[in-house]
Design a protein around this motif. Sequence first.
Motif, short mmCIF file in Angstrom:
data_model
loop_
_atom_site.label_atom_id
_atom_site.label_comp_id
_atom_site.label_asym_id
_atom_site.label_seq_id
_atom_site.Cartn_x
_atom_site.Cartn_y
_atom_site.Cartn_z
N TYR A 1 0.80 -1.22 0.00
CA TYR A 1 0.00 0.00 0.00
C TYR A 1 0.84 1.28 0.00
O TYR A 1 0.53 2.23 -0.74
N PRO A 2 1.92 1.38 0.80
CA PRO A 2 2.71 2.62 0.80
C PRO A 2 3.23 3.02 -0.58
O PRO A 2 3.35 4.21 -0.88
N VAL A 3 3.54 2.04 -1.43
CA VAL A 3 4.04 2.35 -2.77
C VAL A 3 2.94 3.04 -3.58
O VAL A 3 3.20 4.00 -4.31
N SER A 4 1.70 2.56 -3.44
CA SER A 4 0.58 3.19 -4.15
C SER A 4 0.37 4.62 -3.66
O SER A 4 0.07 5.52 -4.46
N LEU A 5 0.52 4.84 -2.36
CA LEU A 5 0.34 6.17 -1.80
C LEU A 5 1.39 7.13 -2.36
O LEU A 5 1.08 8.26 -2.76
N VAL A 6 2.65 6.70 -2.40
CA VAL A 6 3.73 7.55 -2.92
C VAL A 6 3.49 7.85 -4.40
O VAL A 6 3.65 9.00 -4.85
N LYS A 7 3.10 6.84 -5.16
CA LYS A 7 2.83 7.03 -6.59
C LYS A 7 1.73 8.06 -6.80
O LYS A 7 1.83 8.96 -7.64
N THR A 8 0.67 7.98 -6.00
CA THR A 8 -0.46 8.90 -6.12
C THR A 8 -0.03 10.33 -5.81
O THR A 8 -0.40 11.28 -6.51
N ARG A 9 0.77 10.51 -4.76
CA ARG A 9 1.22 11.86 -4.40
C ARG A 9 2.11 12.47 -5.49
O ARG A 9 2.03 13.66 -5.77
N LEU A 10 2.94 11.66 -6.09
CA LEU A 10 3.79 12.18 -7.16
C LEU A 10 2.95 12.61 -8.36
O LEU A 10 3.25 13.61 -9.02
N GLN A 11 1.88 11.87 -8.63
CA GLN A 11 1.05 12.18 -9.80
C GLN A 11 0.24 13.46 -9.63
O GLN A 11 -0.09 14.12 -10.62
N VAL A 12 -0.09 13.81 -8.38
CA VAL A 12 -0.93 15.00 -8.17
C VAL A 12 -0.15 16.21 -7.71
O VAL A 12 -0.71 17.29 -7.52
N ALA A 13 1.16 16.08 -7.52
CA ALA A 13 1.97 17.19 -7.02
C ALA A 13 1.93 18.37 -7.98
O ALA A 13 1.94 18.21 -9.20
N SER A 14 1.86 19.58 -7.43
CA SER A 14 1.86 20.78 -8.26
C SER A 14 3.28 21.05 -8.77
O SER A 14 4.25 20.45 -8.31
N HIS B 1 -14.45 20.02 -6.07
CA HIS B 1 -15.52 20.50 -6.94
C HIS B 1 -15.16 21.84 -7.59
O HIS B 1 -15.45 22.05 -8.78
N GLU B 2 -14.51 22.70 -6.82
CA GLU B 2 -14.21 24.03 -7.34
C GLU B 2 -13.04 24.02 -8.32
O GLU B 2 -12.81 25.00 -9.02
N LYS B 3 -12.29 22.92 -8.38
CA LYS B 3 -11.12 22.86 -9.27
C LYS B 3 -11.34 21.91 -10.45
O LYS B 3 -10.40 21.50 -11.09
N ARG B 4 -12.59 21.53 -10.69
CA ARG B 4 -12.85 20.51 -11.70
C ARG B 4 -12.31 20.92 -13.06
O ARG B 4 -12.57 22.01 -13.56
N HIS B 5 -11.54 20.03 -13.67
CA HIS B 5 -10.97 20.24 -14.99
C HIS B 5 -11.41 19.13 -15.92
O HIS B 5 -11.82 18.06 -15.49
N THR B 6 -11.29 19.40 -17.20
CA THR B 6 -11.54 18.35 -18.19
C THR B 6 -10.25 17.57 -18.41
O THR B 6 -9.16 17.98 -17.97
N ILE B 7 -10.37 16.45 -19.10
CA ILE B 7 -9.19 15.64 -19.42
C ILE B 7 -8.19 16.48 -20.21
O ILE B 7 -6.98 16.45 -19.96
N ARG B 8 -8.71 17.27 -21.14
CA ARG B 8 -7.84 18.10 -21.98
C ARG B 8 -7.06 19.11 -21.14
O ARG B 8 -5.86 19.33 -21.38
N GLN B 9 -7.73 19.72 -20.15
CA GLN B 9 -7.06 20.70 -19.29
C GLN B 9 -5.99 20.04 -18.43
O GLN B 9 -4.93 20.62 -18.19
N VAL B 10 -6.28 18.83 -17.94
CA VAL B 10 -5.30 18.10 -17.12
C VAL B 10 -4.06 17.79 -17.94
O VAL B 10 -2.92 18.00 -17.50
N VAL B 11 -4.26 17.31 -19.15
CA VAL B 11 -3.12 16.99 -20.03
C VAL B 11 -2.32 18.24 -20.33
O VAL B 11 -1.08 18.23 -20.28
N LYS B 12 -3.02 19.35 -20.63
CA LYS B 12 -2.33 20.61 -20.94
C LYS B 12 -1.48 21.07 -19.77
O LYS B 12 -0.32 21.50 -19.97
N ILE C 1 -3.52 10.89 -15.49
CA ILE C 1 -4.67 11.77 -15.76
C ILE C 1 -5.85 11.38 -14.88
O ILE C 1 -6.52 12.24 -14.28
N LYS C 2 -6.14 10.10 -14.80
CA LYS C 2 -7.25 9.60 -13.98
C LYS C 2 -7.10 10.00 -12.52
O LYS C 2 -8.04 10.47 -11.89
N THR C 3 -5.89 9.84 -11.99
CA THR C 3 -5.66 10.17 -10.58
C THR C 3 -5.90 11.65 -10.32
O THR C 3 -6.52 12.03 -9.33
#
Length: 319
Positions: free
Chosen positions: A41-54, A264-275, A255-257
């Motif tokens: 589980y910790p590996v999944s948590l680290v992977k998720t944090r890296l994917q969403v980091a600003s 709700h206030e930050k909702r983006h489309t797939i295109r915006q996430v990729v951009k 992208i999915k993550t």
Amino acid sequence: MDASSRAQSFGQTEINWNKLDKTKFYVVGAGIFTGLTVALYPVSLVKTRLQVASKDAVDRNAFSVIRGILRTDGIPGLYRGFGTVITGAVPARIIFLTALETTKVAALKLVEPLKLSEPTEAAIANGIAGMAASLCSQAVFVPIDVVSQRLMVQGYSGHATYNGGLDVVRKVLKLDGVQGLYRGFGLSVMTYSPSSAVWWASYGSSQRLIWRLLSQESEPEKYSPSQSTIVCVQAAGGILAAAAASCITTPLDTIKTRLQVMGHEKRHTIRQVVKTLVVDDGWIGLYRGLGPRFFSMSAWGTTMILAYEYLKRLCVKDE
């Protein structure tokens, strides 16, 4: 005995669905896979944090993420959202394994008339079964994924904080309704179903290829692999399968993550996430978390397949 026959003889021993004690299979399997989830589980948590980091996040690699978690929350921080995952993992795993085994049997019957080679038949049947099993389990898995990933990243890189899984569910339902729990469902299907298909197909074919290479180095009639050799071949097959699956599907997973953890206030489309990803890091941004994801898929896939084959041997019906 030619190389192809030896590869078939010394490859993975198939135990058909109708030979299993189903009750024992589900009960013992739930225990085994729960243990594996605890370990990985910790590996999944680290992977998720890296994917969403600003873009400006301090933690830009797996080691810095781990250090930051341990510094602020200790070991329990590596298991944020674990309770939610383990609650949904049991039914999702039961659905997955049932669909996998039943579909594999049906798929093998369909490809037999084509008179293909045994490795090709196994790859096609396993691939179809892996995709079908993933499709069937997504209805349970996606809501669990949405909740657990929000708990994984709460308070990190500007994300909201929650008081447990039920609090996440309440807030998601209030803002987005039931569909909020299925945010990223399409991408999950597009990510996990091909990933599962590629993993199982690659595992079946790569394992048989390894057996063929090993048997060519020995005298045909004297070649008798030890138990440790069998385990090593299965493990190598799992790693090769993970490499193929992670390289193909990591961009979709990233992208999915991001879609699933956005408020709700930050909702983006797939295109915006990729951009955003491409602007921040170039096209390589789509492969954020590839290292941890490959490690997770390799570790999970290898231990899973070894545990799964062991589970099937344990649960064979008494003749």
